[in-house]
Design an enzyme around this catalytic site. Structure first.
Site, PDB file in Angstrom:
ATOM      1  N   SER A   1       0.825  -1.215   0.000  1.00  0.00           N
ATOM      2  CA  SER A   1       0.000   0.000   0.000  1.00  0.00           C
ATOM      3  C   SER A   1       0.864   1.272   0.000  1.00  0.00           C
ATOM      4  O   SER A   1       1.590   1.503  -0.966  1.00  0.00           O
ATOM      5  CB  SER A   1      -0.967  -0.082   1.188  1.00  0.00           C
ATOM      6  OG  SER A   1      -1.949   0.895   1.102  1.00  0.00           O
TER       7      SER A   1
ATOM      8  N   ASP B   1      -4.700   8.581  -0.411  1.00  0.00           N
ATOM      9  CA  ASP B   1      -4.778   8.983   0.991  1.00  0.00           C
ATOM     10  C   ASP B   1      -5.126  10.453   1.153  1.00  0.00           C
ATOM     11  O   ASP B   1      -5.095  11.223   0.201  1.00  0.00           O
ATOM     12  CB  ASP B   1      -3.456   8.658   1.692  1.00  0.00           C
ATOM     13  CG  ASP B   1      -3.216   7.160   1.736  1.00  0.00           C
ATOM     14  OD1 ASP B   1      -4.198   6.395   1.684  1.00  0.00           O
ATOM     15  OD2 ASP B   1      -2.049   6.747   1.792  1.00  0.00           O
TER      16      ASP B   1
ATOM     17  N   HIS C   1      -4.524  -0.346  -4.020  1.00  0.00           N
ATOM     18  CA  HIS C   1      -5.960  -0.564  -3.754  1.00  0.00           C
ATOM     19  C   HIS C   1      -6.810  -0.092  -4.936  1.00  0.00           C
ATOM     20  O   HIS C   1      -7.898   0.463  -4.727  1.00  0.00           O
ATOM     21  CB  HIS C   1      -6.419   0.196  -2.499  1.00  0.00           C
ATOM     22  CG  HIS C   1      -5.708  -0.171  -1.235  1.00  0.00           C
ATOM     23  ND1 HIS C   1      -5.956  -1.334  -0.546  1.00  0.00           N
ATOM     24  CD2 HIS C   1      -4.759   0.483  -0.524  1.00  0.00           C
ATOM     25  CE1 HIS C   1      -5.188  -1.373   0.537  1.00  0.00           C
ATOM     26  NE2 HIS C   1      -4.446  -0.289   0.568  1.00  0.00           N
TER      27      HIS C   1
END
Lengths: 230, 230
Positions: free
Chosen positions: B121, B136, B158
């Site tokens: 990630s 994010d 993701h």
């Protein structure tokens, strides 16, 4: 002040700004022309095309629209305008452009003098203290992340509740905002789609279809009912 | 180089790093201790607790774990380590910390010399050219958005396909990445959960359960099969 900061421009299955029609008539009472700030460019749409889209909606309620990008002297254009609308798109691009051209504080000063302002999505984020609770991708890097502070908190537009059926391990919106609170002492208002913040003079309320979720340091996240003062 | 950049640490319904077990045995062959870089702090977890969680997994495959935060001289700790793992969390916080402490280029140099590296990630995002395709929230502002460039493109961890049933008007991941391409000439690799990038020497491949979606300037987004060289 006379401010409306909406989570989204468009509800699922609805048309652009349609669900806000009644509110916009009140917000822009006595106004026949608004200045549109198109710099967030959703999906990379051109500044002209974005302005045309917005003008198309406002022509129905007899309000003319000029795009801020059309003016050579943008500071003068903001100072001369009677009212404003900043549309959604990418918050990083919007904030970078406003700071690069020294427009953020000029706009803020005009709004503090009582001229009406509508923001949707990215256009609402810039009404908060800073843009650090955006959901957008950092496609450009602003010189400065501060915003207008028309309200004494940050906004998370398009606030989305966790979906227990989602088989995906990316962070939920709530997790992201709680991470923000570990690094910042700033209240965050999670605005679900269909909700908006209204500021008239010194009174700030949350309005719209749903409860609003609030995040503060040292408290469990909590819900306030539509119509509540913040 | 000997690099594994995974979309996620944990698959839906699975345990931490479990689906990567076979790959990790190969990546870390002959290694009995790794240096863990915990600065992304998912959900604000403490650096110690995050390191304990990681050590718990690696003890099962007989690898010891030290947290980089435990060392006074972090540059020396990186230079002395035999192999590395950077865990997920908030990419802004991770990149800010690595740049503030002048660790990004030190780590890159060690990886270019062939020491094994695992990222998940946020830890994978820093293997790309820059962090500007992160999902994010900008909870802190890094001094510099550049990353290690272990691969000649950016990563979107993701990666999530649009959900036609979602009654929500926030931007899809694809829309966000296409907005990035309007402002940058950098290829973006959309890594679905369950996929990873493997670099061994000069050969870079995409691996895992699904096709990988690639975004490039002037092209329609396209899919490549697992096992393909990039």
């Amino acid at each position: 002040m006379n401010i409306l900061l909406a989570s989204t421009s468009t509800l699922y299955g609805g048309n652009y700004l349609e669900y806000l029609a009644e509110e916009l008539v009140k917000l822009y009472q006595g106004i026949d022309e608004i200045l549109f700030i198109p710099f967030a460019r959703p999906s990379g749409i051109s500044l002209d095309d974005y302005t045309l889209k917005v003008a198309g909606y406002f022509s129905k309620i007899n309000i003319k629209v000029k795009g801020l990008h059309e003016f050579k002297d943008k500071v003068e254009a903001i100072n001369s305008a009677k009212a404003y609308f900043t549309g959604g798109g990418n918050t990083f691009l919007l904030v970078k452009t406003l700071h690069d051209e020294n427009l953020m504080t000029v706009l803020k000063t005009n709004l503090e003098n009582g001229k009406p302002y509508l923001g949707t999505s990215a256009g609402s984020n810039i009404g908060g203290l800073n843009m650090q609770t955006t959901n957008d991708m950092p496609i450009v890097i602003p010189s400065n992340f501060n915003c207008m502070g028309l309200v004494p908190f940050n906004i998370n537009a398009h606030y989305l509740d966790p979906n227990p059926e989602l088989q995906h391990n990316g962070e939920t919106r709530e997790t992201r905002i709680l991470e923000f609170l570990t690094q910042n002492e700033i209240k965050v208002v999670g605005l679900r789609e269909g909700n908006w913040i209204r500021r008239i003079g010194d009174r700030i309320t949350v309005e719209g279809l749903h409860n609003t979720r609030i995040f503060e340091n040292g408290k469990e996240p909590y819900e306030v009912k539509t119509g509540s003062a913040l």
